[in-house]
Design a protein around this motif. Structure first.
Motif, PDB file in Angstrom:
ATOM      1  N   LEU A 248       0.843  -1.208   0.000  1.00  7.82           N
ATOM      2  CA  LEU A 248       0.000   0.000   0.000  1.00  7.82           C
ATOM      3  C   LEU A 248       0.872   1.250   0.000  1.00  7.82           C
ATOM      4  N   ARG A 249       1.997   1.193   0.694  1.00  7.43           N
ATOM      5  CA  ARG A 249       2.944   2.320   0.697  1.00  7.43           C
ATOM      6  C   ARG A 249       3.483   2.548  -0.710  1.00  7.43           C
ATOM      7  N   HIS A 250       3.900   1.458  -1.379  1.00 10.47           N
ATOM      8  CA  HIS A 250       4.370   1.582  -2.760  1.00 10.47           C
ATOM      9  C   HIS A 250       3.272   2.156  -3.656  1.00 10.47           C
ATOM     10  N   SER A 251       2.059   1.665  -3.473  1.00  7.12           N
ATOM     11  CA  SER A 251       0.947   2.112  -4.318  1.00  7.12           C
ATOM     12  C   SER A 251       0.667   3.593  -4.112  1.00  7.12           C
ATOM     13  N   ALA A 252       0.663   4.023  -2.848  1.00  4.90           N
ATOM     14  CA  ALA A 252       0.407   5.437  -2.556  1.00  4.90           C
ATOM     15  C   ALA A 252       1.445   6.332  -3.222  1.00  4.90           C
ATOM     16  N   ALA A 253       2.719   5.931  -3.124  1.00  5.75           N
ATOM     17  CA  ALA A 253       3.784   6.742  -3.723  1.00  5.75           C
ATOM     18  C   ALA A 253       3.645   6.799  -5.242  1.00  5.75           C
ATOM     19  N   THR A 254       3.349   5.650  -5.854  1.00  8.60           N
ATOM     20  CA  THR A 254       3.202   5.600  -7.301  1.00  8.60           C
ATOM     21  C   THR A 254       2.039   6.473  -7.769  1.00  8.60           C
ATOM     22  N   HIS A 255       0.918   6.394  -7.049  1.00  6.98           N
ATOM     23  CA  HIS A 255      -0.256   7.166  -7.444  1.00  6.98           C
ATOM     24  C   HIS A 255      -0.040   8.662  -7.241  1.00  6.98           C
ATOM     25  N   LEU A 256       0.737   9.031  -6.235  1.00  5.26           N
ATOM     26  CA  LEU A 256       1.071  10.443  -6.039  1.00  5.26           C
ATOM     27  C   LEU A 256       1.853  10.978  -7.232  1.00  5.26           C
ATOM     28  N   LEU A 257       2.856  10.214  -7.678  1.00  5.39           N
ATOM     29  CA  LEU A 257       3.656  10.657  -8.813  1.00  5.39           C
ATOM     30  C   LEU A 257       2.828  10.681 -10.095  1.00  5.39           C
ATOM     31  N   GLU A 258       1.972   9.690 -10.265  1.00  6.91           N
ATOM     32  CA  GLU A 258       1.111   9.669 -11.450  1.00  6.91           C
ATOM     33  C   GLU A 258       0.139  10.847 -11.445  1.00  6.91           C
ATOM     34  N   GLY A 259      -0.197  11.315 -10.245  1.00  4.65           N
ATOM     35  CA  GLY A 259      -1.108  12.448 -10.147  1.00  4.65           C
ATOM     36  C   GLY A 259      -0.431  13.795 -10.258  1.00  4.65           C
ATOM     37  N   GLY A 260       0.894  13.800 -10.401  1.00 10.59           N
ATOM     38  CA  GLY A 260       1.603  15.056 -10.611  1.00 10.59           C
ATOM     39  C   GLY A 260       2.455  15.547  -9.464  1.00 10.59           C
ATOM     40  N   ALA A 261       2.535  14.797  -8.355  1.00 10.54           N
ATOM     41  CA  ALA A 261       3.375  15.221  -7.233  1.00 10.54           C
ATOM     42  C   ALA A 261       4.842  15.177  -7.635  1.00 10.54           C
ATOM     43  N   ASP A 262       5.634  16.108  -7.123  1.00 10.22           N
ATOM     44  CA  ASP A 262       7.054  16.099  -7.448  1.00 10.22           C
ATOM     45  C   ASP A 262       7.788  15.116  -6.533  1.00 10.22           C
ATOM     46  N   LEU A 263       8.963  14.681  -6.996  1.00 10.26           N
ATOM     47  CA  LEU A 263       9.706  13.625  -6.312  1.00 10.26           C
ATOM     48  C   LEU A 263      10.127  14.044  -4.905  1.00 10.26           C
TER      49      LEU A 263
END
Length: 300
Positions: A248-263
């Motif tokens: 779930l942690r991996h998924s949250a991070a991936t979805h944040l980046l896909e949504g436009g969050a910066d690294l």
């Protein structure tokens, strides 16, 4: 046990090294246990003689571990342990030189983590719990895990006062005892409120203390229980990979980046000490984009 050439008892060396790892390096109990197991194996290789720890002995020991079929990630940890141990012994005056400085760093492979797609994540969290305390707790912890991307150990350590409902943030104590503040959304807030108002009071006992999430006996929830909750919920989602809390942690991070969050923002949210650790999620997103391209483009 024996005494080595510099008059240091092996058992004392291991005990002192363990204390150093816990108190000065602030490593987790799991890492400390693993390092001490490695050190005992290394000292067995030199028959308990510290001065036998030269670069040749270190390489022979690691070669033996490799021949025994140890995984690359395990070898990387053993190499790091050996370097930490010889540096510590040199500082203490137990070794005249530090042979670990000549030891190359073994790098473990970093496979791309399995993650949920956004549809699967939504399906996993799309539940309306009854008034049963277990259902309320499970929904709240699942929402918070996905909303914040916190580690399972961080989730279990949360207290009621760590949740700021005015600002929709949670205060997390991460690795190295570093505190960070992580935001969460309205679904997680609603789930937390339902648990804290209608569920948690029914499980509270004299020894519950301030723990946010409780087990059925009223004590602070443990990581094993959280893992079972996550596995059970994802098993109900068609096509979802079998993931635990870290998934779930991996998924949250991936979805944040896909949504436009910066690294950098994702790094801060996850509590990564190095940006290199966070960069793996950019590869996950790229691989998902390539898969979608291959599936959809007529000339892929």
């Amino acid at each position: 046990m024996g005494v080595d050439e510099v008059g240091v008892d092996r058992e004392d060396v291991v005990i002192e090294f363990g204390r150093y790892l816990r108190l000065e390096r602030d490593l987790s109990p799991h890492t400390v246990r693993a390092y001490l197991t490695d050190v005992n194996s290394l000292l067995d290789h030199t028959h308990g003689v510290l001065e036998g720890l030269d670069i040749g002995a270190l390489r022979e020991w690691l070669a033996g571990q490799h021949a025994a079929g140890k995984a690359r990630a395990t070898l990387a940890r053993k190499t790091a342990c050996a370097r930490t141990f010889t540096a510590y012994c040199h500082r203490r005056g137990w070794l005249s030189t530090d042979p670990g400085l000549l030891l190359g760093s073994a790098k473990a492979p970093r496979p791309l983590p399995a993650v949920l797609d956004q549809r699967q994540a939504e399906a996993a969290l799309d539940a309306t719990p009854s008034g049963d305390p277990k259902e309320l707790r499970d929904q709240a912890l699942l929402e918070l895990l996905y909303a914040t991307g916190v580690r399972v150990s961080e989730l279990c350590a949360l207290d009621v006062d760590d949740v700021d409902r005015e600002r929709n943030v949670v205060r997390v104590m991460g690795k190295g005892r570093k505190e960070r503040t992580v935001p969460f959304g309205l679904p997680a807030l609603r789930a937390l409120d339902r648990w804290c108002i209608h569920g948690r009071p029914l499980w509270m006992k004299a020894g519950s203390g301030p723990a946010l999430f409780l087990g059925v006996r009223g004590g602070r929830i443990d990581a094993g229980t959280v893992r079972r909750v996550v596995h059970a919920r994802l098993a109900q989602v068609e096509g979802a990979p079998d993931l635990g809390p870290h998934g779930l942690r991996h998924s949250a991070a991936t979805h944040l980046l896909e949504g436009g969050a910066d690294l950098r923002s994702v790094q801060e949210l996850l509590g990564h000490a190095s940006l290199n650790t966070t960069q793996i999620y950019t590869h996950v997103s790229i691989e998902r984009l390539r898969a979608a391209y291959r599936q959809a483009h007529p000339r892929a």
